[in-house]
Design a protein around this motif. Structure first.
Motif, PDB file in Angstrom:
ATOM      1  N   GLU A   1       0.839  -1.188   0.000  1.00  0.00           N
ATOM      2  CA  GLU A   1       0.000   0.000   0.000  1.00  0.00           C
ATOM      3  C   GLU A   1       0.880   1.247   0.000  1.00  0.00           C
ATOM      4  OE1 GLU A   1      -3.371  -0.608  -0.144  1.00  0.00           O
ATOM      5  OE2 GLU A   1      -2.666  -2.701  -0.212  1.00  0.00           O
ATOM      6  N   LEU A   2       0.510   2.214  -0.810  1.00  0.00           N
ATOM      7  CA  LEU A   2       1.256   3.459  -0.904  1.00  0.00           C
ATOM      8  C   LEU A   2       0.363   4.627  -0.514  1.00  0.00           C
ATOM      9  CD1 LEU A   2       3.145   2.752  -4.239  1.00  0.00           C
ATOM     10  CD2 LEU A   2       4.137   2.817  -1.946  1.00  0.00           C
ATOM     11  N   PRO A   3       0.929   5.641   0.180  1.00  0.00           N
ATOM     12  CA  PRO A   3       0.124   6.717   0.756  1.00  0.00           C
ATOM     13  C   PRO A   3      -0.146   7.854  -0.224  1.00  0.00           C
ATOM     14  CG  PRO A   3       2.397   7.005   1.409  1.00  0.00           C
ATOM     15  CD  PRO A   3       2.343   5.734   0.598  1.00  0.00           C
TER      16      PRO A   3
ATOM     17  N   VAL B   1       0.887   8.140  -7.655  1.00  0.00           N
ATOM     18  CA  VAL B   1       1.833   7.030  -7.768  1.00  0.00           C
ATOM     19  C   VAL B   1       2.289   6.885  -9.219  1.00  0.00           C
ATOM     20  CG1 VAL B   1       2.176   4.559  -7.458  1.00  0.00           C
ATOM     21  CG2 VAL B   1       0.810   5.843  -5.795  1.00  0.00           C
TER      22      VAL B   1
ATOM     23  N   TRP C   1      12.999   9.382  -6.137  1.00  0.00           N
ATOM     24  CA  TRP C   1      13.130   8.161  -5.332  1.00  0.00           C
ATOM     25  C   TRP C   1      13.945   7.062  -6.013  1.00  0.00           C
ATOM     26  CZ3 TRP C   1      10.907   3.497  -7.092  1.00  0.00           C
ATOM     27  CH2 TRP C   1      10.140   3.617  -8.256  1.00  0.00           C
TER      28      TRP C   1
ATOM     29  N   GLY D   1      -5.389   5.495  -0.298  1.00  0.00           N
ATOM     30  CA  GLY D   1      -4.123   5.339  -1.002  1.00  0.00           C
ATOM     31  C   GLY D   1      -4.245   4.455  -2.226  1.00  0.00           C
TER      32      GLY D   1
ATOM     33  N   TYR E   1      11.424   0.565  -3.294  1.00  0.00           N
ATOM     34  CA  TYR E   1       9.981   0.795  -3.166  1.00  0.00           C
ATOM     35  C   TYR E   1       9.600   1.295  -1.777  1.00  0.00           C
ATOM     36  CZ  TYR E   1       9.511  -0.212  -7.912  1.00  0.00           C
ATOM     37  OH  TYR E   1       9.634  -0.088  -9.276  1.00  0.00           O
ATOM     38  N   HIS E   2      10.452   1.051  -0.798  1.00  0.00           N
ATOM     39  CA  HIS E   2      10.329   1.789   0.460  1.00  0.00           C
ATOM     40  C   HIS E   2      10.577   3.274   0.197  1.00  0.00           C
ATOM     41  CE1 HIS E   2      10.838   3.063   4.605  1.00  0.00           C
ATOM     42  NE2 HIS E   2      11.934   3.679   4.190  1.00  0.00           N
TER      43      HIS E   2
ATOM     44  N   GLY F   1       7.622   4.994  -1.217  1.00  0.00           N
ATOM     45  CA  GLY F   1       6.658   5.343  -0.188  1.00  0.00           C
ATOM     46  C   GLY F   1       7.046   6.592   0.583  1.00  0.00           C
ATOM     47  N   GLU F   2       8.334   6.728   0.916  1.00  0.00           N
ATOM     48  CA  GLU F   2       8.808   7.923   1.609  1.00  0.00           C
ATOM     49  C   GLU F   2       8.639   9.158   0.733  1.00  0.00           C
ATOM     50  OE1 GLU F   2      10.423   8.096   5.031  1.00  0.00           O
ATOM     51  OE2 GLU F   2       8.888   6.547   4.811  1.00  0.00           O
TER      52      GLU F   2
ATOM     53  N   ARG G   1       4.962  10.102   0.636  1.00  0.00           N
ATOM     54  CA  ARG G   1       4.489  10.586   1.923  1.00  0.00           C
ATOM     55  C   ARG G   1       4.992  11.998   2.223  1.00  0.00           C
ATOM     56  NH1 ARG G   1       5.887   6.497   4.279  1.00  0.00           N
ATOM     57  NH2 ARG G   1       3.888   5.418   4.359  1.00  0.00           N
TER      58      ARG G   1
ATOM     59  N   SER H   1       5.751  14.259  -2.465  1.00  0.00           N
ATOM     60  CA  SER H   1       5.008  13.880  -3.659  1.00  0.00           C
ATOM     61  C   SER H   1       4.832  15.033  -4.642  1.00  0.00           C
ATOM     62  CB  SER H   1       3.628  13.359  -3.263  1.00  0.00           C
ATOM     63  OG  SER H   1       2.928  12.856  -4.384  1.00  0.00           O
TER      64      SER H   1
END
Length: 245
Positions: free
Chosen positions: A12-14, A20, A31, A88, A118-119, A122-123, A126, A129
């Motif tokens: 799941e991505l925020p 995304v 990223w 998300g 992929y971490h 997400g950062e 969050r 973006s």
């Protein structure tokens, strides 16, 4: 003998599916690294692979695939499938391709790098973006092949027991101290998020390659060229003076 492989990341991505989608098709410097895609089926990919590739699926913001061919039996393919999930997005990422040698070690490296990338996605979603970054990457010398990541961490002033959520001050010599939060910490990777950057450190000596850094700088006046020179010089200094054990 060459063998095909498959590496997956699912989670799941925020952010919304469109955010995304934009992150992996437009804002890749935030990223990953700089990659460009022509936004259509048949469009060119530049930067993901040395030979370039082709967009084979373009269905925003639901499904995207890019594929590079090196020969009749040699390919590299990334596939992204996005679905809304609450506030998300659920992402299924599948990387398929061919590894020509040292299959088990290369596959392990690919899996662990994928988890870190992929971490970082997400950062990025969050905290940054929609923003582009100055992307700064540098690789150490072959002196870092053995014990290099441990030496790099010592040179940053990072404690051996540092863990996710810790507040740290990195102290690379001849560079400004970096205050931030540890967002990723394993035997081979360290991620630190500051107010205006994602700092990434790669212990690729775990797989027989030199260690390196790859940072994503969001400050308005970030100088990509000067920063790369500074981090390259720092790595040179670490492995010219640090005892690697």
């Amino acid at each position: 003998m060459a063998e095909q492989f498959e590496v997956r990341w699912e989670g799941e991505l925020p952010a919304s599916p469109q955010e995304v989608w934009d992150a992996f098709t437009v804002h890749t410097t935030g990223w990953y690294w700089k990659i460009e895609y022509e936004p259509r089926v048949g469009g060119a990919e530049r930067g993901l692979t040395s030979i370039g590739g082709t967009v084979t699926v373009w269905d925003p913001p639901r499904h995207f695939t890019t594929r590079a061919l090196r020969g009749d039996d040699d390919f590299n393919q990334l596939d992204y499938r996005l679905e809304p999930s609450g506030a998300g997005t659920h992402l299924l990422f599948v990387h398929r391709g061919v590894m020509a040698e040292d299959y088990d070690r290369q596959l392990d490296a690919c899996r662990q790098h994928t988890a870190f990338y992929y971490h970082s996605l997400g950062e990025y979603l969050r905290h940054f973006s929609g923003r582009d970054a100055a992307y700064v990457a540098a690789t150490a010398s072959e002196a870092s092949l053995h014990g290099g990541f441990a030496a790099l961490r010592r040179a940053l002033g990072v404690a051996e027991d540092v863990t996710v959520g810790d507040q740290v001050v990195l102290t690379p010599s001849d560079l400004e101290p970096i205050e931030g939060t540890v967002d990723y910490a394993t035997h081979a990777f360290l991620g630190v998020r500051s107010a205006d950057a994602l700092y990434r450190f790669y212990g690729r000596d775990a797989w027989g390659s030199p260690v390196g850094v790859a940072h994503h700088l969001f400050a308005d006046r970030a100088d990509e060229t000067a920063s790369k020179q500074a981090w390259s010089a720092w790595l040179d200094g670490v492995f010219a003076t640090e005892a690697v054990v």
